[in-house]
Design an enzyme around this catalytic site. Structure first.
Site, PDB file in Angstrom:
ATOM      1  N   ASP A  13     -38.198  26.890  13.702  1.00 30.88           N
ATOM      2  CA  ASP A  13     -37.070  27.597  13.083  1.00 30.88           C
ATOM      3  C   ASP A  13     -37.311  27.939  11.621  1.00 30.88           C
ATOM      4  OD1 ASP A  13     -35.779  27.300  15.541  1.00 30.88           O
ATOM      5  OD2 ASP A  13     -35.011  25.331  14.964  1.00 30.88           O
ATOM      6  N   LYS A  16     -40.039  32.506  11.903  1.00 31.84           N
ATOM      7  CA  LYS A  16     -41.217  33.203  12.449  1.00 31.84           C
ATOM      8  C   LYS A  16     -40.822  34.575  12.986  1.00 31.84           C
ATOM      9  CE  LYS A  16     -41.813  29.711  15.188  1.00 31.84           C
ATOM     10  NZ  LYS A  16     -40.883  28.724  14.617  1.00 31.84           N
ATOM     11  N   GLY A  40     -36.414  30.070  19.971  1.00 29.72           N
ATOM     12  CA  GLY A  40     -35.276  30.930  19.680  1.00 29.72           C
ATOM     13  C   GLY A  40     -35.589  31.642  18.376  1.00 29.72           C
ATOM     14  N   HIS A  41     -35.978  32.893  18.477  1.00 29.20           N
ATOM     15  CA  HIS A  41     -36.371  33.652  17.286  1.00 29.20           C
ATOM     16  C   HIS A  41     -35.303  34.706  17.008  1.00 29.20           C
ATOM     17  CE1 HIS A  41     -40.877  32.576  18.070  1.00 29.20           C
ATOM     18  NE2 HIS A  41     -40.094  31.526  17.955  1.00 29.20           N
ATOM     19  N   THR A 128     -35.291  20.837  24.951  1.00 26.69           N
ATOM     20  CA  THR A 128     -34.329  21.910  25.177  1.00 26.69           C
ATOM     21  C   THR A 128     -33.872  21.933  26.642  1.00 26.69           C
ATOM     22  OG1 THR A 128     -36.092  23.467  25.660  1.00 26.69           O
ATOM     23  CG2 THR A 128     -35.347  23.358  23.365  1.00 26.69           C
ATOM     24  N   GLN A 223     -42.410  27.474  18.183  1.00 27.68           N
ATOM     25  CA  GLN A 223     -42.410  26.088  17.687  1.00 27.68           C
ATOM     26  C   GLN A 223     -43.253  26.001  16.394  1.00 27.68           C
ATOM     27  OE1 GLN A 223     -43.186  26.326  21.437  1.00 27.68           O
ATOM     28  NE2 GLN A 223     -40.998  26.628  21.394  1.00 27.68           N
TER      29      GLN A 223
HETATM   30  P1  GDP Z   1     -37.872  30.992  14.179  1.00 26.99           P
HETATM   31  O1  GDP Z   1     -37.587  30.168  15.388  1.00 26.99           O
HETATM   32  O2  GDP Z   1     -38.986  30.431  13.365  1.00 26.99           O
HETATM   33  O3  GDP Z   1     -38.053  32.444  14.481  1.00 26.99           O
HETATM   34  O4  GDP Z   1     -36.569  30.855  13.261  1.00 26.99           O
HETATM   35  P2  GDP Z   1     -35.031  31.023  13.751  1.00 26.99           P
HETATM   36  O5  GDP Z   1     -34.813  32.444  14.091  1.00 26.99           O
HETATM   37  O6  GDP Z   1     -34.720  29.998  14.778  1.00 26.99           O
HETATM   38  O7  GDP Z   1     -34.255  30.575  12.446  1.00 26.99           O
HETATM   39  C1  GDP Z   1     -34.412  31.247  11.244  1.00 26.99           C
HETATM   40  C2  GDP Z   1     -33.094  31.907  10.838  1.00 26.99           C
HETATM   41  O8  GDP Z   1     -33.182  32.289   9.486  1.00 26.99           O
HETATM   42  C3  GDP Z   1     -32.751  33.173  11.588  1.00 26.99           C
HETATM   43  O9  GDP Z   1     -31.368  33.232  11.747  1.00 26.99           O
HETATM   44  C4  GDP Z   1     -33.229  34.308  10.653  1.00 26.99           C
HETATM   45  O10 GDP Z   1     -32.505  35.504  10.806  1.00 26.99           O
HETATM   46  C5  GDP Z   1     -32.957  33.696   9.324  1.00 26.99           C
HETATM   47  N1  GDP Z   1     -33.842  34.062   8.217  1.00 26.99           N
HETATM   48  C6  GDP Z   1     -35.170  34.327   8.221  1.00 26.99           C
HETATM   49  N2  GDP Z   1     -35.629  34.513   6.972  1.00 26.99           N
HETATM   50  C7  GDP Z   1     -34.564  34.331   6.147  1.00 26.99           C
HETATM   51  C8  GDP Z   1     -34.389  34.344   4.727  1.00 26.99           C
HETATM   52  O11 GDP Z   1     -35.319  34.533   3.964  1.00 26.99           O
HETATM   53  N3  GDP Z   1     -33.130  34.090   4.262  1.00 26.99           N
HETATM   54  C9  GDP Z   1     -32.075  33.856   5.072  1.00 26.99           C
HETATM   55  N4  GDP Z   1     -30.894  33.631   4.522  1.00 26.99           N
HETATM   56  N5  GDP Z   1     -32.215  33.844   6.407  1.00 26.99           N
HETATM   57  C10 GDP Z   1     -33.431  34.056   6.934  1.00 26.99           C
HETATM   58  P1  IMO Z   2     -38.795  27.996  17.624  1.00 28.87           P
HETATM   59  O1  IMO Z   2     -39.909  28.823  18.193  1.00 28.87           O
HETATM   60  C1  IMO Z   2     -37.216  23.985  16.927  1.00 28.87           C
HETATM   61  C2  IMO Z   2     -38.189  20.933  19.933  1.00 28.87           C
HETATM   62  C3  IMO Z   2     -37.031  20.372  20.736  1.00 28.87           C
HETATM   63  C4  IMO Z   2     -37.551  18.962  20.986  1.00 28.87           C
HETATM   64  C5  IMO Z   2     -39.041  19.193  21.192  1.00 28.87           C
HETATM   65  C6  IMO Z   2     -39.478  19.269  22.647  1.00 28.87           C
HETATM   66  O2  IMO Z   2     -37.460  28.632  17.672  1.00 28.87           O
HETATM   67  O3  IMO Z   2     -39.171  27.460  16.292  1.00 28.87           O
HETATM   68  P2  IMO Z   2     -39.225  21.150  24.521  1.00 28.87           P
HETATM   69  O4  IMO Z   2     -37.995  21.745  25.142  1.00 28.87           O
HETATM   70  O5  IMO Z   2     -40.129  22.107  23.886  1.00 28.87           O
HETATM   71  O6  IMO Z   2     -39.956  20.232  25.477  1.00 28.87           O
HETATM   72  O7  IMO Z   2     -38.648  20.176  23.349  1.00 28.87           O
HETATM   73  O8  IMO Z   2     -39.352  20.391  20.533  1.00 28.87           O
HETATM   74  N1  IMO Z   2     -38.318  22.420  19.958  1.00 28.87           N
HETATM   75  C7  IMO Z   2     -37.986  23.207  18.945  1.00 28.87           C
HETATM   76  N2  IMO Z   2     -37.417  22.937  17.748  1.00 28.87           N
HETATM   77  N3  IMO Z   2     -37.579  25.254  17.212  1.00 28.87           N
HETATM   78  C8  IMO Z   2     -38.188  25.549  18.389  1.00 28.87           C
HETATM   79  O9  IMO Z   2     -38.691  26.757  18.659  1.00 28.87           O
HETATM   80  C9  IMO Z   2     -38.366  24.514  19.337  1.00 28.87           C
HETATM   81  N4  IMO Z   2     -38.888  24.456  20.580  1.00 28.87           N
HETATM   82  C10 IMO Z   2     -38.857  23.169  20.938  1.00 28.87           C
HETATM   83  O10 IMO Z   2     -35.844  20.373  19.996  1.00 28.87           O
HETATM   84  O11 IMO Z   2     -37.398  18.191  19.828  1.00 28.87           O
HETATM   85 MG    MG Z   3     -36.012  29.165  16.315  1.00 31.19          MG
END
Ligand code: GDP
Ligand code: IMO
Ligand code: MG
Length: 426
Positions: A13, A16, A40-41, A128, A223
């Protein structure tokens, strides 16, 4: 030839999706190479927010080839739901290609994920529950079902029969739960097969052709390093290799990779169980969670929040071969008065020279913090590095010094334009 890999450096999170979407403009092909719908991107384009679990973040541009590589585990129902969701929003998904070697998530993988977690009791991982681990388990034990099998009715029927018999026995004998009916699963999955057939190809051959023709490829990690099966905080990890898995999971050789970008959130978060040395269980942690809306995209769980840990980033830097950091969510820290960066770990009074493999040690380390003054200014409108407040630059540069990784991108908001670029990635 140009192939850029984007990986997470912390516990996921990091943003990416945003970074991949930003860089995808310059790419011809975008490839997911590991994980599945545990990811979850979130990508924000204008006033629209897209939440992607399986589809590569490049899908939002027209004309890019998007690939789910052989290293991805694919839940057919989820990918079809996502395709439909995109089409409903007017996004063209005809360029999606799914590897014929990718493994298929079956209903018994999801149930196994659930009952195994219950059986672990207070040692649960906090997965998850999407069947990711059990699907990779079958892949590694060589009983898994691949896309190529799903496309072949005879082969699939036979493999399903074998797998289901074994799993149903396990459900009954060990977990005391009801298993699955063969005919029901067979018909459900044969239905998916027909809908997915047009997308299933040999994606490594496709990628090879593209790279040979001088096209640019972007590899989207899911991840992150700390969740990597080999390099992460085992056993509180996922069952794939986010850090170094791009080559294996996409079907290219290491010589093809031109650059690796490590995404670093300006603070640290973690969902699920496991040690987290810089975790903040106080008002500051609560403030960051609220200011950053730190709740999971996939499961909705509150993310644990903590100070930026440069030890984690330094470690991610060398196990992943990271050339540049893309630092995200700097804006979330705009109002914090004093910031802390963890620059070392002390264990039993002595500084550790390496990132500990033992979770017992990691759970007991005492972070060594440096305090830096906050900047107390809004940064989300800034587009040039030199326009960032001096204290913000000091914070970023200290991270770069301790981690030994150059700053390539700074993100100050979720939008495409809220991006400060210091180095070209392609
Ligand atoms: P990922 O799993 O690595 O793709 O990250 P997630 O999407 O789960 O979580 C990142 C969150 O931060 C998302 O809601 C993005 O839209 C948001 N985001 C990404 N870059 C920035 C930033 O520079 N500032 C803010 N405020 N939000 C950001
Ligand atoms: P993105 O790509 C954050 C965590 C789960 C758990 C562990 C194992 O959005 O960054 P799994 O279901 O993969 O067997 O769970 O990994 N986990 C994540 N945490 N962001 C993710 O993906 C994750 N994908 C798995 O919460 O601790
Ligand atoms: Mg994510």
């Amino acid at each position: 030839m140009s192939a850029v890999v984007v990986i997470g450096t912390q516990w996921g999170d990091e943003g990416k999706g945003k970074v991949v979407d930003y860089l995808a403009e310059q790419a011809d092909v975008v490839v997911r190479y590991q994980g599945g719908n545990n990811a979850g991107h979130t990508v924000v384009v204008g006033d629209k927010e897209f939440k992607l679990q399986l589809l590569p973040s490049g899908i939002l541009y027209k004309g890019k080839t998007c690939i789910l590589g052989n290293g991805v585990v694919v839940d057919p129902a989820v990918v079809l739901r996502e395709i439909k969701g995109m089409q409903d929003k007017g996004i063209d998904t005809s360029s999606l290609r799914i590897s014929n070697r990718a493994h298929v998530i079956m209903p018994y993988h999801r149930l196994l994920d659930e009952v195994e977690e219950i059986a672990r009791g207070d040692k649960k991982i906090g997965t998850t529950k999407n069947g990711i681990g059990p699907c990779y388990m079958d892949k590694n034990s060589r009983t898994g079902i691949r896309m190529v099998d799903l496309m072949d009715k005879e082969e699939f029927s036979e493999k399903l029969k074998y797998n289901l018999a074994a799993k149903n026995k396990l459900f009954k004998a060990v977990y005391g739960v009801e298993g699955f009916d063969y005919e029901t699963v067979l018909n459900e999955y044969l239905g998916y097969a027909e809908k997915l057939r047009e997308h299933v190809v040999d994606t490594s051959a496709l990628l090879h052709e593209k790279l040979k023709a001088g096209k640019r490829a972007l590899f989207e990690g899911a991840q992150a390093t700390m969740l990597d099966l080999d390099h992460g905080t085992y056993p509180f990890v996922t069952s794939s290799n986010p850090a170094g898995g791009a080559c294996v999971g996409a079907g290219v050789g290491p010589s093809q990779i031109s650059k690796v970008v490590g995404v670093v959130k300006a603070y640290t978060t973690r969902v699920g169980e496991g040690p987290f040395p810089t975790e903040l269980l106080d008002d500051v942690g609560e403030y960051i969670r609220k200011a950053g809306h730190e709740f999971g995209t996939v499961t909705g769980r509150a993310r644990r929040c903590g100070w930026l840990d440069a030890c984690v980033v330094r470690y991610a830097g060398y196990v992943g071969g990271i050339d540049y950091m893309a630092i995200t969510r700097l804006d979330i820290l705009d109002k914090v008065e004093t910031l802390k960066i963890c620059v070392g770990y002390k264990y039993k009074g002595a500084l550790l020279s390496e990132f500990p493999a033992s979770l017992k040690v990691l759970a007991a380390v005492e972070p060594v913090y440096e305090e830096l003054p906050g900047w107390q200014e809004t940064t989300s409108h800034i587009r040039k590095y030199e326009d960032l407040p001096q204290n913000a630059r000091r914070y970023l540069e200290r991270l770069s010094e301790v981690s030994g990784i150059a700053i390539g991108i700074v993100s100050v908001g979720p939008g495409r334009d809220q991006t400060i670029v210091l180095a070209d990635m392609f």
